[in-house]
Design a protein around this motif. Structure first.
Motif, PDB file in Angstrom:
ATOM      1  N   VAL A   1      50.136  34.798  -2.072  1.00  0.00           N
ATOM      2  CA  VAL A   1      51.076  35.740  -1.474  1.00  0.00           C
ATOM      3  C   VAL A   1      52.112  36.137  -2.519  1.00  0.00           C
ATOM      4  N   ILE A   2      52.219  37.433  -2.774  1.00  0.00           N
ATOM      5  CA  ILE A   2      53.195  37.965  -3.718  1.00  0.00           C
ATOM      6  C   ILE A   2      54.522  38.125  -2.996  1.00  0.00           C
ATOM      7  N   ASN A   3      55.484  37.313  -3.359  1.00  0.00           N
ATOM      8  CA  ASN A   3      56.793  37.340  -2.718  1.00  0.00           C
ATOM      9  C   ASN A   3      57.791  36.701  -3.678  1.00  0.00           C
ATOM     10  N   SER A   4      58.803  37.448  -4.094  1.00  0.00           N
ATOM     11  CA  SER A   4      59.714  36.962  -5.132  1.00  0.00           C
ATOM     12  C   SER A   4      60.497  35.738  -4.672  1.00  0.00           C
ATOM     13  N   GLU A   5      60.896  35.691  -3.402  1.00  0.00           N
ATOM     14  CA  GLU A   5      61.654  34.542  -2.910  1.00  0.00           C
ATOM     15  C   GLU A   5      60.780  33.291  -2.861  1.00  0.00           C
ATOM     16  N   ALA A   6      59.517  33.475  -2.464  1.00  0.00           N
ATOM     17  CA  ALA A   6      58.594  32.339  -2.439  1.00  0.00           C
ATOM     18  C   ALA A   6      58.337  31.829  -3.850  1.00  0.00           C
ATOM     19  N   ALA A   7      58.250  32.753  -4.820  1.00  0.00           N
ATOM     20  CA  ALA A   7      58.001  32.354  -6.206  1.00  0.00           C
ATOM     21  C   ALA A   7      59.130  31.483  -6.746  1.00  0.00           C
ATOM     22  N   LYS A   8      60.364  31.796  -6.348  1.00  0.00           N
ATOM     23  CA  LYS A   8      61.492  30.983  -6.790  1.00  0.00           C
ATOM     24  C   LYS A   8      61.353  29.538  -6.311  1.00  0.00           C
ATOM     25  N   LYS A   9      60.850  29.363  -5.107  1.00  0.00           N
ATOM     26  CA  LYS A   9      60.670  28.018  -4.564  1.00  0.00           C
ATOM     27  C   LYS A   9      59.485  27.313  -5.226  1.00  0.00           C
TER      28      LYS A   9
ATOM     29  N   LEU B   1      67.849  45.150  -6.647  1.00  0.00           N
ATOM     30  CA  LEU B   1      68.823  46.235  -6.759  1.00  0.00           C
ATOM     31  C   LEU B   1      68.693  47.248  -5.625  1.00  0.00           C
ATOM     32  N   VAL B   2      67.659  47.085  -4.789  1.00  0.00           N
ATOM     33  CA  VAL B   2      67.418  48.000  -3.678  1.00  0.00           C
ATOM     34  C   VAL B   2      67.836  47.312  -2.382  1.00  0.00           C
ATOM     35  N   PRO B   3      68.890  47.784  -1.718  1.00  0.00           N
ATOM     36  CA  PRO B   3      69.359  47.127  -0.484  1.00  0.00           C
ATOM     37  C   PRO B   3      68.251  47.019   0.560  1.00  0.00           C
ATOM     38  N   GLY B   4      68.079  45.818   1.091  1.00  0.00           N
ATOM     39  CA  GLY B   4      67.084  45.607   2.147  1.00  0.00           C
ATOM     40  C   GLY B   4      65.647  45.658   1.686  1.00  0.00           C
ATOM     41  N   ALA B   5      65.418  45.583   0.375  1.00  0.00           N
ATOM     42  CA  ALA B   5      64.062  45.720  -0.154  1.00  0.00           C
ATOM     43  C   ALA B   5      63.170  44.572   0.290  1.00  0.00           C
ATOM     44  N   ILE B   6      61.947  44.919   0.696  1.00  0.00           N
ATOM     45  CA  ILE B   6      60.913  43.936   1.009  1.00  0.00           C
ATOM     46  C   ILE B   6      59.681  44.299   0.192  1.00  0.00           C
ATOM     47  N   ARG B   7      59.198  43.345  -0.590  1.00  0.00           N
ATOM     48  CA  ARG B   7      58.006  43.572  -1.413  1.00  0.00           C
ATOM     49  C   ARG B   7      57.087  42.376  -1.251  1.00  0.00           C
ATOM     50  N   THR B   8      56.025  42.557  -0.490  1.00  0.00           N
ATOM     51  CA  THR B   8      55.058  41.483  -0.265  1.00  0.00           C
ATOM     52  C   THR B   8      53.645  42.036  -0.413  1.00  0.00           C
ATOM     53  N   GLY B   9      52.782  41.202  -0.931  1.00  0.00           N
ATOM     54  CA  GLY B   9      51.390  41.589  -1.085  1.00  0.00           C
ATOM     55  C   GLY B   9      50.512  40.352  -1.086  1.00  0.00           C
ATOM     56  N   ILE B  10      49.218  40.559  -1.013  1.00  0.00           N
ATOM     57  CA  ILE B  10      48.274  39.450  -1.061  1.00  0.00           C
ATOM     58  C   ILE B  10      47.255  39.721  -2.156  1.00  0.00           C
ATOM     59  N   ARG B  11      46.939  38.673  -2.920  1.00  0.00           N
ATOM     60  CA  ARG B  11      46.046  38.820  -4.066  1.00  0.00           C
ATOM     61  C   ARG B  11      44.918  37.814  -4.000  1.00  0.00           C
ATOM     62  N   ALA B  12      43.724  38.297  -4.265  1.00  0.00           N
ATOM     63  CA  ALA B  12      42.556  37.432  -4.430  1.00  0.00           C
ATOM     64  C   ALA B  12      42.093  37.549  -5.874  1.00  0.00           C
ATOM     65  N   SER B  13      41.686  36.437  -6.465  1.00  0.00           N
ATOM     66  CA  SER B  13      41.221  36.439  -7.851  1.00  0.00           C
ATOM     67  C   SER B  13      39.906  35.683  -7.955  1.00  0.00           C
ATOM     68  N   SER B  14      38.970  36.273  -8.664  1.00  0.00           N
ATOM     69  CA  SER B  14      37.710  35.598  -8.955  1.00  0.00           C
ATOM     70  C   SER B  14      37.859  34.780 -10.229  1.00  0.00           C
ATOM     71  N   ILE B  15      37.012  33.784 -10.386  1.00  0.00           N
ATOM     72  CA  ILE B  15      37.004  32.966 -11.596  1.00  0.00           C
ATOM     73  C   ILE B  15      35.758  33.295 -12.412  1.00  0.00           C
ATOM     74  N   GLY B  16      35.998  33.691 -13.652  1.00  0.00           N
ATOM     75  CA  GLY B  16      34.905  34.062 -14.543  1.00  0.00           C
ATOM     76  C   GLY B  16      34.453  32.916 -15.426  1.00  0.00           C
ATOM     77  N   GLU B  17      33.851  33.272 -16.541  1.00  0.00           N
ATOM     78  CA  GLU B  17      33.318  32.282 -17.466  1.00  0.00           C
ATOM     79  C   GLU B  17      34.414  31.750 -18.388  1.00  0.00           C
ATOM     80  N   GLN B  18      34.101  30.696 -19.138  1.00  0.00           N
ATOM     81  CA  GLN B  18      35.005  30.260 -20.194  1.00  0.00           C
ATOM     82  C   GLN B  18      35.099  31.375 -21.237  1.00  0.00           C
ATOM     83  N   PRO B  19      36.301  31.767 -21.615  1.00  0.00           N
ATOM     84  CA  PRO B  19      36.441  32.852 -22.592  1.00  0.00           C
ATOM     85  C   PRO B  19      35.712  32.534 -23.896  1.00  0.00           C
TER      86      PRO B  19
END
Length: 363
Positions: free
Chosen positions: A127-135, A323-341
């Motif tokens: 979950v993309i959420n700046s407040e959650a990231a701080k925690k 800097l944006v009053p009342g701003a809400i920015r949330t998203g959800i991300r899925a990531s696949s796992i590839g090979e060893q680089p």
């Protein structure tokens, strides 16, 4: 994509070719170098098309060549399961190792890992959420630094702290303010091409340690176990300090890209003196920040989505929504796992492979 038996001067993987199955979708190229935006396409239409696998495979080709693809239309019919399936299939159909799947975030058990908008949690969704990231990352070294803030530290490639990092990531933006919170992507292909041939040859020989001790420290502080395995049988334990090539070959295109040369998770260049380590990483970061024509910028709108290939791009969020009053920015991300680089000695730079030349020196 099928790995083939190596022959002299041949690539380990046969580069993927676009078949034309997505030609019916209108798009614009974001810049001449990086990014494509589909203005009205719906991901669910691709998932449910009669030739879905062909379209998803072709999308993998486009993402791998362009670095990142934006879906501007509100993807309001895209469920969490659809997002996971979409990301998983794009990666699987592009030749991901059969034993791999979607990434499991190491700190999934952390109480600070907030649920999605539907109130549920999913080990394959971050979950993309700046407040959650701080925690989640409160134990990260340097977060409380008094040194003047530099947004260089925002640049990263997903999962570089894993033995097998992420290949494809897809982010669906659920809520976003009218302005602020943009995400930028930078082409590792083009950055490599802007380096002089002798310097490229030297960087080809190097590896870097991608240590991210915050995951172990967070688990210790929270008294819970790190998630393991995480999308690959090789992504286990709590060390989080693999070595990766500074230059890697993209398995889908066969092109070289700067990979573990700079960014949030890269802790040092191996086998060089400390000054040389700092010099190399600062040089590559300078190329990223001084060449904005290598960058595609996404101004998010509600329900928009982006899918990118982590083996050839870095990305960075813009932390300005406070800097944006009342701003809400949330998203959800899925990531696949590839090979060893890996760096395939038979691979070429993008411009070499395409036969294009840019005579401008890097700045």
């Amino acid at each position: 994509m099928i790995a083939k038996d190596p022959e002299p001067n041949s690539l380990r993987y046969t580069p993927m070719k676009y078949s034309g199955s997505l030609d019916h979708l209108s798009y614009v190229e974001v810049t001449p170098i990086i990014g494509r935006e589909y203005s009205t396409a719906k991901i669910t239409d691709i998932l449910h098309a009669p030739n879905a696998e062909e379209q998803l495979r072709d999308l993998a080709v486009i993402v791998s060549e362009r670095g990142v693809v934006f879906f501007r239309e509100n993807q309001d019919d895209l469920s969490v399961d659809d997002l996971k399936r979409f990301t998983d299939l794009v990666a699987k159909l592009s030749g991901r190792p059969e034993e791999n799947g979607l990434h499991v975030h190491p700190l999934y058990r952390d109480p600070g890992n907030i649920p999605m908008g539907n109130g549920e949690t999913d080990e394959n969704i971050y979950v993309i959420n700046s407040e959650a990231a701080k925690k989640l990352y409160k134990t990260m070294k340097g977060r409380e630094s008094t040194v003047g803030k530099s947004l260089e530290r925002e640049w990263h490639s997903d999962g570089t702290f894993e033995v097998c990092p992420s290949d494809f990531s897809c982010l669906l933006m659920e809520e976003t303010p009218s302005h602020g919170g943009d995400t930028l992507w930078c082409s590792g292909y083009e950055i490599y091409d802007r380096i002089s041939p002798p310097m490229r040859s030297f960087l080809d020989t190097l590896t870097a340690t991608c240590a991210q001790p915050v995951f172990k420290s967070a688990c210790t502080a929270g008294n819970y176990a790190v998630m393991s395995p995480r999308g690959s049988p090789l992504n286990v334990g709590d060390t989080f300090a693999p070595s990766h090539p500074v230059v890697r070959t993209n398995r889908q295109t066969g092109w070289k890209s700067i990979f573990a040369g700079a960014g949030l998770h890269v802790s040092r260049i191996n086998d060089v003196y400390d000054y040389e380590d700092n010099m190399i990483r600062e040089y590559i970061m300078r190329l990223i920040t001084h060449n904005h024509d290598c960058v595609a910028r996404m101004h998010w709108t509600k329900g928009a989505a982006a899918i990118w290939n982590n083996s050839c791009v870095w990305h960075a969020a813009t932390p300005d929504t406070h800097l944006v009053p009342g701003a809400i920015r949330t998203g959800i991300r899925a990531s696949s796992i590839g090979e060893q680089p890996f760096l395939d000695p038979a691979s070429k730079s993008r411009r070499e492979a395409l036969g294009t030349v840019d005579l401008r020196p890097a700045i």
